[in-house]
Design a protein around this motif. Structure first.
Motif, PDB file in Angstrom:
ATOM      1  N   LEU A 186       0.771  -1.235  -0.109  1.00  0.00           N
ATOM      2  CA  LEU A 186       0.081   0.004   0.153  1.00  0.00           C
ATOM      3  C   LEU A 186       1.089   1.351   0.045  1.00  0.00           C
ATOM      4  O   LEU A 186       0.653   2.110  -0.554  1.00  0.00           O
ATOM      5  N   SER A 187       1.969   1.295   0.570  1.00  0.00           N
ATOM      6  CA  SER A 187       2.904   2.344   0.820  1.00  0.00           C
ATOM      7  C   SER A 187       3.617   2.698  -0.722  1.00  0.00           C
ATOM      8  O   SER A 187       3.823   3.773  -1.058  1.00  0.00           O
ATOM      9  N   VAL A 188       3.662   1.742  -1.398  1.00  0.00           N
ATOM     10  CA  VAL A 188       4.022   1.792  -2.921  1.00  0.00           C
ATOM     11  C   VAL A 188       3.253   2.496  -3.878  1.00  0.00           C
ATOM     12  O   VAL A 188       3.418   3.274  -4.377  1.00  0.00           O
TER      13      VAL A 188
ATOM     14  N   PRO B 270       2.494   6.976  -2.398  1.00  0.00           N
ATOM     15  CA  PRO B 270       3.779   7.310  -1.925  1.00  0.00           C
ATOM     16  C   PRO B 270       3.806   8.551  -1.257  1.00  0.00           C
ATOM     17  O   PRO B 270       4.250   9.653  -1.407  1.00  0.00           O
ATOM     18  N   PHE B 271       3.103   8.495   0.050  1.00  0.00           N
ATOM     19  CA  PHE B 271       2.929   9.720   0.859  1.00  0.00           C
ATOM     20  C   PHE B 271       3.564   9.515   2.338  1.00  0.00           C
ATOM     21  O   PHE B 271       3.941   8.257   2.694  1.00  0.00           O
ATOM     22  N   PRO B 272       4.006  10.312   2.962  1.00  0.00           N
ATOM     23  CA  PRO B 272       4.455  10.199   4.415  1.00  0.00           C
ATOM     24  C   PRO B 272       3.467   9.323   5.253  1.00  0.00           C
ATOM     25  O   PRO B 272       2.407   9.712   5.234  1.00  0.00           O
TER      26      PRO B 272
ATOM     27  N   SER C 180       8.237   6.693   7.190  1.00  0.00           N
ATOM     28  CA  SER C 180       7.435   7.241   8.283  1.00  0.00           C
ATOM     29  C   SER C 180       7.717   8.808   8.579  1.00  0.00           C
ATOM     30  O   SER C 180       8.811   9.100   8.334  1.00  0.00           O
ATOM     31  N   LYS C 181       6.729   9.640   8.722  1.00  0.00           N
ATOM     32  CA  LYS C 181       6.718  10.865   8.854  1.00  0.00           C
ATOM     33  C   LYS C 181       7.471  11.400  10.155  1.00  0.00           C
ATOM     34  O   LYS C 181       8.199  12.165  10.378  1.00  0.00           O
TER      35      LYS C 181
END
Length: 246
Positions: A112-114, A117-119, A179-180
């Motif tokens: 999902l993080s691919v 592509p947001f913090p 991770s932000k």
């Protein structure tokens, strides 16, 4: 402080094995010289399972957590369990059905993080409903579109593997950290990466969790809901199975 050899870091598919008791803390937590029990960290819950003593009696493990460091792994017995003796050799067995669901879910969160592509502002891996929170002011994406793209990656049968890099390598490539607000722990001299795809072409990011060996093992998943959590935060919920008809 007792240090435990964390077998799950190199082989997430270990289900059982032998270990020696090296400590019992003041709360009855059991420390072993080695373990395949994953300890709660990075949004993934610790393993449950059982320890079998030399006399055949069992100790049910309700949770696995870390102590003062990631190398101090504490096996927390369920209520009213008889504790083992120091130096005793135990047979370990994790609840594999539960662990494998968590492995599949954790890998799905990376996929999902691919696609998004947001913090990342938060994440939680669970057996049936996991979530990833993104710093995403305008969620002009739909759960249907994200589900389609997720399943394309799953069906791509991409290999999932780990490798280690130095802390200096991570410093020179800060984009690996998604991770932000949370950064990988430093001080050990090296960082564990979870990579997806040949030569990590799909993804590569610091992670200490357990994962499946191929995206195909994730199975059918979908985005159950996209929630607004604050002005610039969107929560994506991942669930097993196909997307229900609207």
């Amino acid at each position: 402080m007792a240090q435990t050899e964390a077998l799950f870091r190199d082989d997430a598919y270990l289900r059982d094995g032998a270990a020696r008791v090296v400590g019992i803390n003041d709360r009855g937590g059991i420390l072993l010289d080695r373990t395949m029990f994953y300890a709660t960290s990075g949004g993934q819950p610790g393993d449950t399972g059982r320890l079998t003593r030399e006399d055949g009696s069992t100790i049910e493990i309700a949770a696995t957590v870390t102590g003062e460091t990631k190398d101090e792994i504490i096996h927390v017995p369920a209520a009213e369990q008889v504790l083992p003796e120091l130096g005793e050799t135990l047979q370990l067995a994790i609840d594999w059905e539960r662990r494998f669901k968590l492995m599949r879910m954790h890998t799905a969160c990376h996929l999902l993080s691919v696609i998004c592509p947001f913090p990342i502002t938060g994440a939680s891996v669970n057996e049936a409903d996991s979530r990833v929170d993104f710093d995403l002011p305008d969620a002009n994406v739909t759960k249907e579109d994200v589900t389609i793209r997720l399943m394309e990656l799953v069906n791509g049968n991409h290999p999932v593997f780990t490798r280690w890099i130095s802390e200096e390598e991570l410093e020179s490539n800060p984009g690996l950290v998604k991770s932000k607000n949370v950064r990988p722990p430093r001080g050990a001299g090296r960082i564990r990466l979870v990579c997806i795809g040949e030569e990590a072409v799909v993804d590569s990011q610091p992670c200490g969790g357990t994962h499946v060996a191929s995206t195909a093992e994730v199975g059918e998943i979908h985005i159950g809901k996209i929630e607004k959590k604050g002005r610039e935060n969107r929560r994506f919920r991942i669930r097993f199975g196909s997307l229900p008809a609207s």
